[in-house]
Motif scaffolding. Sequence first.
Motif: not given
Length: 286
Positions: A79, A83, A86, A176, A199, A202-203, A258
């Motif tokens: 993840r 991040a 992105i 995220i 991060h 996240t997601f 997402l």
Amino acid sequence: MPAPERIPSRSVIGSPAGTDPLTLLAEGELTVLGQVGGASNAVLYCKVAYGGEERTCVYKPVAGEQPLWDFPDGTLAQREVAAYEISEATGWGLVPPTVLRDGPYGQGMCQLWIEAVTGGTSEGEEPSLLALVEAEEPGDGWKAVGFAEVGEGKTALLVHADDPRLRRLAVLDAVINNGDRKGGHLLPAPDGRLYGIDHGVTFNADDKLRTLLWGWAGEPLTAESVEVLGRLAAELTPGKSLATRLGELITVAELDALRGRVGDLLATGRHPQPSGEWPAIPWPPV
């Protein structure tokens, strides 16, 4: 995993130069120098050497991750890399160069260590990004987050700077679905850039957004953010290179969620507001 010598804090060193940072991180020889204290998962302070260049970095091995009931699939390391992907797709460069690689303790996330400056008022210091004030409303140049208990039955207003760098980061976090945006995860660099780190949570396919950057909640997105989100939506189309790379890092359900978050942001044209179904502010906040 044996415990290396502890590093007292994340006092970051160096800035990217010479060799491409991703090549350096992915292919360089990784040597553990110590362990960063205060983290719930293993965070190792390292040097990485490649082609005569040597830099410092963070290495977070999957073997050092604590299981999380609400993130049963994939790894925190994956993840972290997602991040970064992105962040790069937005063009804002808000996450330090990050790769997934093998290291002394197995596969993990490896991220460039970025020079950070502390908040203050002296020449050359970064102005504070977060503050507690004894007031009912934020002053000029500040956005209100909410009231916080400061001891002995007293409260203070938590505020963050009305800073375009923070606003971009707030948009990234919404995209995220960052479940842990704390003050200690903000790294202002000497060149004026602002980086966000940590991060791993996240997601998630469910709404988990927890952040100290609620000052723009419900406000219209900037024209820049709308343009960036439009490009991002296109790059997340199945078959596009970004979507393919993310498909190797997060689950199908997380990738679909997402896309949904990006679509919702474009549809509303506004920063999200706390859902009320999840604590809106991380604890501890730093």
